[in-house]
Motif scaffolding. Structure first.
Motif, mmCIF file in Angstrom:
data_model
loop_
_atom_site.group_PDB
_atom_site.id
_atom_site.type_symbol
_atom_site.label_atom_id
_atom_site.label_comp_id
_atom_site.label_asym_id
_atom_site.label_seq_id
_atom_site.Cartn_x
_atom_site.Cartn_y
_atom_site.Cartn_z
ATOM 1 N N SER A 40 24.745 -16.721 -1.990
ATOM 2 C CA SER A 40 25.017 -15.483 -1.266
ATOM 3 C C SER A 40 23.787 -14.592 -1.370
ATOM 4 N N VAL A 41 23.753 -13.537 -0.595
ATOM 5 C CA VAL A 41 22.629 -12.606 -0.652
ATOM 6 C C VAL A 41 22.516 -11.999 -2.045
ATOM 7 N N VAL A 42 23.622 -11.603 -2.635
ATOM 8 C CA VAL A 42 23.565 -10.978 -3.960
ATOM 9 C C VAL A 42 23.156 -11.986 -5.034
ATOM 10 N N GLU A 43 23.551 -13.242 -4.899
ATOM 11 C CA GLU A 43 23.104 -14.266 -5.843
ATOM 12 C C GLU A 43 21.590 -14.471 -5.727
ATOM 13 N N TYR A 44 21.108 -14.521 -4.499
ATOM 14 C CA TYR A 44 19.663 -14.632 -4.288
ATOM 15 C C TYR A 44 18.951 -13.421 -4.895
ATOM 16 N N THR A 45 19.516 -12.242 -4.702
ATOM 17 C CA THR A 45 18.921 -11.019 -5.233
ATOM 18 C C THR A 45 18.781 -11.087 -6.747
ATOM 19 N N VAL A 46 19.782 -11.632 -7.423
ATOM 20 C CA VAL A 46 19.723 -11.785 -8.875
ATOM 21 C C VAL A 46 18.585 -12.726 -9.259
ATOM 22 N N LEU A 47 18.532 -13.893 -8.632
ATOM 23 C CA LEU A 47 17.483 -14.855 -8.955
ATOM 24 C C LEU A 47 16.104 -14.267 -8.668
ATOM 25 N N ASP A 48 15.984 -13.586 -7.542
ATOM 26 C CA ASP A 48 14.707 -12.982 -7.169
ATOM 27 C C ASP A 48 14.309 -11.884 -8.151
ATOM 28 N N ALA A 49 15.258 -11.029 -8.523
ATOM 29 C CA ALA A 49 14.958 -9.944 -9.468
ATOM 30 C C ALA A 49 14.502 -10.512 -10.808
ATOM 31 N N LEU A 50 15.169 -11.557 -11.273
ATOM 32 C CA LEU A 50 14.783 -12.176 -12.543
ATOM 33 C C LEU A 50 13.399 -12.811 -12.444
ATOM 34 N N SER A 51 13.077 -13.376 -11.303
ATOM 35 C CA SER A 51 11.783 -14.047 -11.149
ATOM 36 C C SER A 51 10.620 -13.062 -11.157
ATOM 37 N N ARG A 52 10.896 -11.808 -10.893
ATOM 38 C CA ARG A 52 9.839 -10.795 -10.816
ATOM 39 C C ARG A 52 9.608 -10.076 -12.152
ATOM 40 N N GLN A 53 10.290 -10.509 -13.188
ATOM 41 C CA GLN A 53 10.163 -9.881 -14.505
ATOM 42 C C GLN A 53 9.235 -10.672 -15.398
ATOM 43 N N ASP A 54 8.500 -9.964 -16.251
ATOM 44 C CA ASP A 54 7.732 -10.652 -17.288
ATOM 45 C C ASP A 54 8.726 -11.391 -18.180
ATOM 46 N N GLY A 55 8.486 -12.631 -18.435
ATOM 47 C CA GLY A 55 9.400 -13.411 -19.263
ATOM 48 C C GLY A 55 10.617 -13.891 -18.494
ATOM 49 N N TRP A 56 10.732 -13.510 -17.240
ATOM 50 C CA TRP A 56 11.788 -13.963 -16.345
ATOM 51 C C TRP A 56 13.189 -13.654 -16.857
ATOM 52 N N HIS A 57 13.338 -12.512 -17.549
ATOM 53 C CA HIS A 57 14.677 -12.125 -17.986
ATOM 54 C C HIS A 57 14.850 -10.617 -17.888
ATOM 55 N N MET A 58 16.125 -10.207 -17.867
ATOM 56 C CA MET A 58 16.480 -8.789 -17.785
ATOM 57 C C MET A 58 17.741 -8.565 -18.603
ATOM 58 N N ARG A 59 17.900 -7.335 -19.077
ATOM 59 C CA ARG A 59 19.170 -6.952 -19.693
ATOM 60 C C ARG A 59 20.222 -6.860 -18.588
ATOM 61 N N MET A 60 21.452 -7.040 -18.975
ATOM 62 C CA MET A 60 22.544 -7.030 -18.002
ATOM 63 C C MET A 60 22.607 -5.712 -17.227
ATOM 64 N N GLN A 61 22.415 -4.579 -17.913
ATOM 65 C CA GLN A 61 22.495 -3.299 -17.205
ATOM 66 C C GLN A 61 21.344 -3.132 -16.214
#
Length: 149
Positions: A40-61
């Protein structure tokens, strides 16, 4: 109608136009991502947001903010993506209460497969919106918005 009422109506019309542009683009992206990657668009958004982070991770909030979802909706979404093997959760080393969400190799691979279709669909949808007189000014404004965010 007074000047104050006119200003409210102008903003309301702007909001309706923005919502129309968003709906048009989101519908096109949804069809494309489902066909190519079963995302879905929101699932893609999650994967994309994570890919743009150093270390490829984010806190849940942080992920909730990035996706404009509530904390509980984000948790449900992360659960679904984790069940599909696209991401994983890990405890924060310096804060045992903190949980990071991180892309797995499978999530990275699926994102890389989906990104070309996403980008081409977005470009096509924006080009189509550019041809609609009411939407064209918003499409024109998009490159300028990025520099202010």
């Amino acid at each position: 109608m007074g000047i104050k009422d006119d200003a409210v109506e102008v903003r309301a019309q702007g909001w309706r136009t923005l919502a129309a542009l968003h709906a048009l683009i989101e519908a096109e992206l949804e069809r494309s991502l489902q066909a190519v990657a079963q995302l879905s668009v929101v699932e893609y958004t999650v994967l994309d947001a994570l890919s743009r982070q150093d270390g490829w991770h984010m806190r849940m909030q942080q992920l909730a903010r990035a996706t404009a979802l509530s904390a509980s909706a984000t948790t449900r979404l992360v659960n679904r993506l984790e069940d599909r093997g696209l991401l994983t959760r890990i405890l924060c080393a310096d804060d045992r209460r903190g949980i990071y969400t991180e892309l797995t190799p499978g999530g990275i691979k699926l994102l890389e497969e989906a990104r070309p279709s996403h980008d081409a669909t977005l470009e096509r949808a924006l080009a189509e919106a550019q041809e609609v007189p009411e939407l064209a000014p918003l499409v024109d404004a998009l490159p300028k918005l990025h520099s202010h965010v």
